[in-house]
Design an enzyme around this catalytic site. Structure first.
Site, PDB file in Angstrom:
ATOM      1  N   GLU A  13      -1.705  -8.990   4.369  1.00 35.06           N
ATOM      2  CA  GLU A  13      -1.927  -9.422   5.134  1.00 35.06           C
ATOM      3  C   GLU A  13      -2.740  -8.550   5.892  1.00 35.06           C
ATOM      4  OE1 GLU A  13      -1.324  -5.365   4.148  1.00 35.06           O
ATOM      5  OE2 GLU A  13      -2.280  -4.172   6.003  1.00 35.06           O
ATOM      6  N   HIS A  22      -3.426  -4.593   0.495  1.00 39.22           N
ATOM      7  CA  HIS A  22      -3.315  -5.048   1.836  1.00 39.22           C
ATOM      8  C   HIS A  22      -2.886  -6.843   1.757  1.00 39.22           C
ATOM      9  CE1 HIS A  22      -2.800  -1.093   3.912  1.00 39.22           C
ATOM     10  NE2 HIS A  22      -3.906  -0.652   3.490  1.00 39.22           N
ATOM     11  N   CYS A  61       0.982  -1.537  -0.159  1.00 39.83           N
ATOM     12  CA  CYS A  61      -0.209  -0.430  -0.347  1.00 39.83           C
ATOM     13  C   CYS A  61       0.908   1.280   0.467  1.00 39.83           C
ATOM     14  CB  CYS A  61      -1.129   0.294   1.182  1.00 39.83           C
ATOM     15  SG  CYS A  61      -2.091   0.921   0.706  1.00 39.83           S
TER      16      CYS A  61
END
Ligand code: MN
Length: 240
Positions: A218, A216, A111
């Site tokens: 994660e 993203h 990001c």
């Protein structure tokens, strides 16, 4: 082979009592641990000497999400939504990317980290996609409640290393950003696109592992495709 130690960039904030803190959402650390690495925070505000020392000792660098990059860094168009600028964080992260690009130290941008990689190597950004990219789809889903919402597809550049790691040609991803890559840095090649043409993945050809994604991952650790990305990153760091 010793366990790879991955440096994760972090942000400066304040706790409830108003005391200064350095912090990072735990999801990034979980992603690295799950992939077999040891996560370690890199605070903003360190000197260029500290960056050199860090790079000598760390096996890989994860450039994390966060606020916007100062527009002066890339001659960006001013926009009222530009938010969360931290000049000290910009300085540390730009120095990390520039040194890691030169030395071949593995790094992954996420990001804001994707945007840092592009700008640090000479690229530019849309400072607000909705107003500046004709035909733009919605990319700025609410960052508090929609972290795992699969907002749009991406199409991989078939010959890219990123496509090889993910093992997919199309993928649904989350989208929690209002800025994006405009002109790519000279050393960077696009690796994935959103349906409106926005670059969502990039890589540095010839680098052992120099990649960045605009989404993203994660927050998508339950996806095998995401675990392949973090796994490949930590594995590359272990070979460094
Ligand atoms: Mn997006």
């Amino acid at each position: 082979m010793p366990t790879p130690i991955i440096g994760l960039t972090s942000y400066a904030g304040k706790n409830k009592a108003g005391h200064p803190i350095v912090a990072l959402m735990n999801q990034y650390l979980t992603a690295i641990s799950q992939a077999g690495g040891v996560p370690m925070l890199i605070p903003p505000g360190e000197t260029s000497q500290a960056v050199t020392a860090l790079l000598e000792r760390l096996d890989g660098i994860l450039l994390t999400g966060g606020g916007d990059i100062a527009i002066e860094r890339f001659g960006g168009e001013p926009h009222p939504t530009v938010d969360g600028v931290d000049l000290e964080r910009d300085a540390v992260e730009f120095a990390l990317v520039q040194a890691a690009e030169k030395s071949g130290k593995p790094f992954l941008g996420i990001c804001r980290g994707f945007q840092v990689v592009n700008v640090a190597l000479g690229g530019t950004l849309y400072t607000h996609i909705q107003d500046q990219l004709p035909g733009a789809i919605k990319h700025d889903y609410d960052s508090d409640s929609q972290r795992q919402y699969l907002a749009h597809t991406i199409r991989m550049e078939k010959s890219s290393a990123l496509a090889g790691i993910l093992g997919e040609s199309d993928l649904k991803v989350n989208s929690l950003h209002h800025q994006g890559a405009k002109d790519l840095a000279p050393a960077v090649k696009p690796a994935a696109y959103a349906p409106d043409g926005l670059v969502e993945g990039l890589e540095i050809p010839g680098h052992p592992f120099g990649m960045a994604v605009q989404w993203h991952p994660e927050w998508l650790l339950d996806q095998p495709v995401t675990r392949r990305l973090f796994g490949a990153f930590v594995e590359a760091a272990g070979k460094g």
